[in-house]
Design a protein around this motif. Structure first.
Motif, mmCIF file in Angstrom:
data_model
loop_
_atom_site.group_PDB
_atom_site.id
_atom_site.type_symbol
_atom_site.label_atom_id
_atom_site.label_comp_id
_atom_site.label_asym_id
_atom_site.label_seq_id
_atom_site.Cartn_x
_atom_site.Cartn_y
_atom_site.Cartn_z
ATOM 1 N N ARG A 151 1.643 -9.659 1.052
ATOM 2 C CA ARG A 151 0.958 -8.436 1.492
ATOM 3 C C ARG A 151 0.745 -7.486 0.320
ATOM 4 O O ARG A 151 1.482 -7.492 -0.655
ATOM 5 C CB ARG A 151 1.766 -7.726 2.587
ATOM 6 C CG ARG A 151 1.927 -8.527 3.870
ATOM 7 C CD ARG A 151 2.554 -7.655 4.945
ATOM 8 N NE ARG A 151 2.698 -8.372 6.204
ATOM 9 C CZ ARG A 151 3.801 -8.983 6.606
ATOM 10 N NH1 ARG A 151 4.872 -8.963 5.840
ATOM 11 N NH2 ARG A 151 3.853 -9.612 7.764
ATOM 12 N N ASP A 152 -0.252 -6.623 0.474
ATOM 13 C CA ASP A 152 -0.506 -5.635 -0.571
ATOM 14 C C ASP A 152 0.290 -4.353 -0.356
ATOM 15 O O ASP A 152 0.289 -3.464 -1.208
ATOM 16 C CB ASP A 152 -2.004 -5.322 -0.678
ATOM 17 C CG ASP A 152 -2.589 -4.749 0.613
ATOM 18 O OD1 ASP A 152 -1.863 -4.671 1.636
ATOM 19 O OD2 ASP A 152 -3.775 -4.380 0.612
ATOM 20 N N ARG A 153 0.987 -4.269 0.785
ATOM 21 C CA ARG A 153 1.878 -3.148 1.048
ATOM 22 C C ARG A 153 3.096 -3.629 1.827
ATOM 23 O O ARG A 153 3.075 -4.692 2.447
ATOM 24 C CB ARG A 153 1.180 -2.024 1.835
ATOM 25 C CG ARG A 153 0.187 -1.220 1.015
ATOM 26 C CD ARG A 153 -0.191 0.076 1.715
ATOM 27 N NE ARG A 153 -1.121 0.863 0.924
ATOM 28 C CZ ARG A 153 -1.534 2.081 1.251
ATOM 29 N NH1 ARG A 153 -1.109 2.653 2.377
ATOM 30 N NH2 ARG A 153 -2.371 2.734 0.488
ATOM 31 N N TYR A 154 4.130 -2.813 1.779
ATOM 32 C CA TYR A 154 5.361 -3.100 2.515
ATOM 33 C C TYR A 154 5.120 -2.805 3.993
ATOM 34 O O TYR A 154 4.719 -1.696 4.360
ATOM 35 C CB TYR A 154 6.459 -2.196 1.957
ATOM 36 C CG TYR A 154 7.833 -2.325 2.561
ATOM 37 C CD1 TYR A 154 8.839 -2.999 1.885
ATOM 38 C CD2 TYR A 154 8.149 -1.741 3.782
ATOM 39 C CE1 TYR A 154 10.116 -3.090 2.411
ATOM 40 C CE2 TYR A 154 9.420 -1.826 4.317
ATOM 41 C CZ TYR A 154 10.401 -2.503 3.626
ATOM 42 O OH TYR A 154 11.665 -2.587 4.163
ATOM 43 N N TRP A 176 3.050 1.187 6.923
ATOM 44 C CA TRP A 176 2.553 0.441 5.764
ATOM 45 C C TRP A 176 2.805 1.286 4.518
ATOM 46 O O TRP A 176 2.088 2.236 4.236
ATOM 47 C CB TRP A 176 1.068 0.124 5.909
ATOM 48 C CG TRP A 176 0.774 -0.842 7.010
ATOM 49 C CD1 TRP A 176 0.525 -0.561 8.316
ATOM 50 C CD2 TRP A 176 0.714 -2.270 6.907
ATOM 51 N NE1 TRP A 176 0.318 -1.701 9.031
ATOM 52 C CE2 TRP A 176 0.417 -2.781 8.192
ATOM 53 C CE3 TRP A 176 0.872 -3.172 5.849
ATOM 54 C CZ2 TRP A 176 0.284 -4.139 8.443
ATOM 55 C CZ3 TRP A 176 0.733 -4.531 6.100
ATOM 56 C CH2 TRP A 176 0.441 -5.000 7.375
ATOM 57 N N LEU A 177 3.835 0.947 3.767
ATOM 58 C CA LEU A 177 4.252 1.741 2.617
ATOM 59 C C LEU A 177 3.752 1.108 1.322
ATOM 60 O O LEU A 177 3.903 -0.108 1.122
ATOM 61 C CB LEU A 177 5.782 1.845 2.552
ATOM 62 C CG LEU A 177 6.494 2.730 3.575
ATOM 63 C CD1 LEU A 177 6.475 2.099 4.965
ATOM 64 C CD2 LEU A 177 7.945 2.972 3.161
ATOM 65 N N PRO A 178 3.182 1.897 0.412
ATOM 66 C CA PRO A 178 2.726 1.334 -0.867
ATOM 67 C C PRO A 178 3.905 0.910 -1.738
ATOM 68 O O PRO A 178 4.987 1.490 -1.687
ATOM 69 C CB PRO A 178 1.946 2.490 -1.499
ATOM 70 C CG PRO A 178 2.481 3.721 -0.840
ATOM 71 C CD PRO A 178 2.870 3.321 0.546
ATOM 72 N N TYR A 179 3.679 -0.113 -2.543
ATOM 73 C CA TYR A 179 4.719 -0.654 -3.420
ATOM 74 C C TYR A 179 4.794 0.053 -4.777
ATOM 75 O O TYR A 179 5.657 -0.275 -5.589
ATOM 76 C CB TYR A 179 4.458 -2.141 -3.688
ATOM 77 C CG TYR A 179 4.866 -3.085 -2.589
ATOM 78 C CD1 TYR A 179 6.189 -3.190 -2.182
ATOM 79 C CD2 TYR A 179 3.923 -3.913 -1.976
ATOM 80 C CE1 TYR A 179 6.570 -4.080 -1.188
ATOM 81 C CE2 TYR A 179 4.299 -4.826 -0.990
ATOM 82 C CZ TYR A 179 5.625 -4.896 -0.597
ATOM 83 O OH TYR A 179 5.998 -5.785 0.380
ATOM 84 N N ASP A 180 3.907 0.993 -5.037
ATOM 85 C CA ASP A 180 3.775 1.500 -6.404
ATOM 86 C C ASP A 180 4.960 2.324 -6.889
ATOM 87 O O ASP A 180 5.079 2.594 -8.090
ATOM 88 C CB ASP A 180 2.482 2.306 -6.556
ATOM 89 C CG ASP A 180 2.363 3.440 -5.537
ATOM 90 O OD1 ASP A 180 3.227 3.549 -4.657
ATOM 91 O OD2 ASP A 180 1.390 4.214 -5.633
ATOM 92 N N GLN A 230 0.940 -9.049 -5.647
ATOM 93 C CA GLN A 230 0.521 -9.695 -4.413
ATOM 94 C C GLN A 230 0.177 -11.146 -4.696
ATOM 95 O O GLN A 230 -0.556 -11.472 -5.631
ATOM 96 C CB GLN A 230 -0.692 -8.991 -3.802
ATOM 97 C CG GLN A 230 -1.093 -9.564 -2.451
ATOM 98 C CD GLN A 230 -2.296 -8.863 -1.840
ATOM 99 O OE1 GLN A 230 -2.956 -8.055 -2.484
ATOM 100 N NE2 GLN A 230 -2.582 -9.160 -0.575
ATOM 101 N N HIS A 290 -3.279 -4.458 4.082
ATOM 102 C CA HIS A 290 -2.808 -3.380 4.963
ATOM 103 C C HIS A 290 -3.960 -2.805 5.789
ATOM 104 O O HIS A 290 -3.735 -2.321 6.900
ATOM 105 C CB HIS A 290 -2.129 -2.278 4.155
ATOM 106 C CG HIS A 290 -3.061 -1.420 3.349
ATOM 107 N ND1 HIS A 290 -3.586 -1.815 2.130
ATOM 108 C CD2 HIS A 290 -3.561 -0.179 3.585
ATOM 109 C CE1 HIS A 290 -4.360 -0.853 1.654
ATOM 110 N NE2 HIS A 290 -4.374 0.145 2.513
#
Length: 413
Positions: free
Chosen positions: A70-73, A93-97, A109, A152
């Motif tokens: 996935r591109d987000r958590y 949907w939390l960003p990984y940055d 990803q 996401h």
């Protein structure tokens, strides 16, 4: 290979583990300036291990790469609430940055196709070498509990679709009376008391896992009945192979194992968990059954959370995908991730000191935290099973139901 532990009383997950052949006295060549860690799976166990490991070692002594499809958590603990509270969908949907403090550590990803003793191959052909690996690929579960979308944007769209289907449905059938089925039935009945909600379970009681007490089951049953949920026990729903569930507004009759006909216009399947282990097939094709539990499909691990292979002590597994006993819960996955980080840090320190047998350091066993099972039943209700007593609405609301640990998770991101 050493499997000794400072926690001698803990029960092993593999009774035969002590009979494994010792690791041959070979050294693993050092081919990089920093200890390379790859973590497959960016959810509870994987992210916890990554963040803890980064904090335990000097910044440039370790390079950590987390790989997730996935591109987000995706914070699946909030998914059931989001079905009736679509305003929460963006929040799960939390960003990984902001996972890492140091930029050389990263979340990428991708989907791992194959695992080898010192590298992984992604489906797009990328190869990533490692000195230590954590496999935390989690589990696959029917929606809405888990969403099988890599984007996401698409995941949010699917969740909004589920929320709209629930809003417009008159009768909702939920198949499976475990924690997910009980939680989903309660969420829908709390927000939409006028709807018909039917919960059918094949077992003799709700929450019928051996890990859950009968007292917890009785209280869950009583709470759902008070919410107006219709509960059917000891019956299975027969879903025709040529007419699978589609999660559309679809008026249909379904027949149970006892011949009962049930009408609903929306159906959710809340059972049938499977595990993401096919990527391990290439690791050791000859002794595959040593690594994968053929009964459960999970990765077999030692008490140290190393995989069950005497020649690969630098590979670990944690979270849903491994065969530790007990319920699969987020706080236990977090605990396993923390433990693996400590083990990897010890290996990395031995590696940095020039020890050619860095992978054979003595590691502690994972200490399983006390078994707590908290089931949120709407924002103001729930039940929590502890080793001593079953707690009701108020303590469960404070611990979990009100905000589902979402605020705490955001602090970690």
């Amino acid at each position: 290979m050493k499997h000794t532990s400072d926690n001698a009383g803990a029960a092993p997950f593999l009774p035969e583990a002590e009979h494994l052949a010792p690791l041959p006295p070979v050294s693993i060549a050092r081919t990089s300036k920093s200890f390379r860690v790859v973590i497959i799976g960016g959810s509870f166990a994987g992210i916890r291990a990554a963040q803890d490991l980064e904090q335990q070692l000097p910044p440039h002594s370790v390079t950590i790469t987390v790989i997730d499809k996935r591109d987000r958590y995706f914070y699946n603990l909030g998914a059931l609430r989001a079905v009736v509270r679509p305003d929460l969908i963006d929040l799960v949907w939390l960003p990984y940055d902001k996972v890492f403090r140091h930029s050389h550590n990263r979340v990428i990803q991708g989907e791992v196709a194959s695992v080898y003793p010192n590298s992984v191959i992604l489906r797009d052909g990328r190869k990533m070498d490692f000195d230590s690996l954590l496999v935390a690929t989690g589990s696959v579960y029917p929606p809405p509990c888990k969403v099988d979308m890599t984007s996401h944007i698409q995941g949010k769209a699917e969740m909004y679709m589920f929320a709209e289907k629930v809003r417009t449905a008159n009768a909702v059938l939920i198949i499976g009376g475990g924690p997910t089925g009980v939680g989903l039935a309660a969420e829908i009945a709390t927000v939409y008391p006028q709807k018909t909600v039917i919960l059918i379970h094949a077992g003799p009681r709700l929450l019928s896992s051996e890990s859950n007490s009968k007292s917890m089951s009785r209280k869950a049953h009583k709470k759902l009945k008070a919410m107006g949920v219709k509960i059917i026990l000891n019956e299975r729903v027969n879903i025709p192979d040529n007419e699978p569930l589609t999660y559309r507004i679809e008026c249909r009759w379904l027949k149970t194992s006892k011949g009962r006909m049930i009408f609903s216009d929306l159906q959710f399947l809340c059972n049938g968990i499977t595990f993401n282990t096919s990527l391990m097939d290439t690791l050791d094709p000859v002794f595959k059954n040593n690594i994968i539990d053929t009964e459960t499909g999970q990765i077999r691990v030692l008490p140290t959370m190393q995989i069950n292979h005497p020649e690969l002590p630098w590979i670990f597994s944690a979270g849903d995908v491994c065969n530790t006993p007990g319920e699969k819960q987020a706080y236990r996955a977090d605990s396993q991730g923390t433990h693996v980080a400590k083990c990897m840090a010890k290996m990395a320190q031995a590696w940095a000191s020039g020890d050619s047998m860095w992978y054979d350091v003595s590691l502690k066993q994972w200490n399983d935290p006390a078994q707590f099972m908290a089931v949120a039943m709407g924002p103001n209700a729930g039940i929590t099973d502890t080793p001593w007593i079953v707690l009701g609405d108020l303590p469960t609301r404070i611990m979990k139901s009100k905000e589902l640990f979402l605020a705490r998770r955001y602090k970690e991101f």
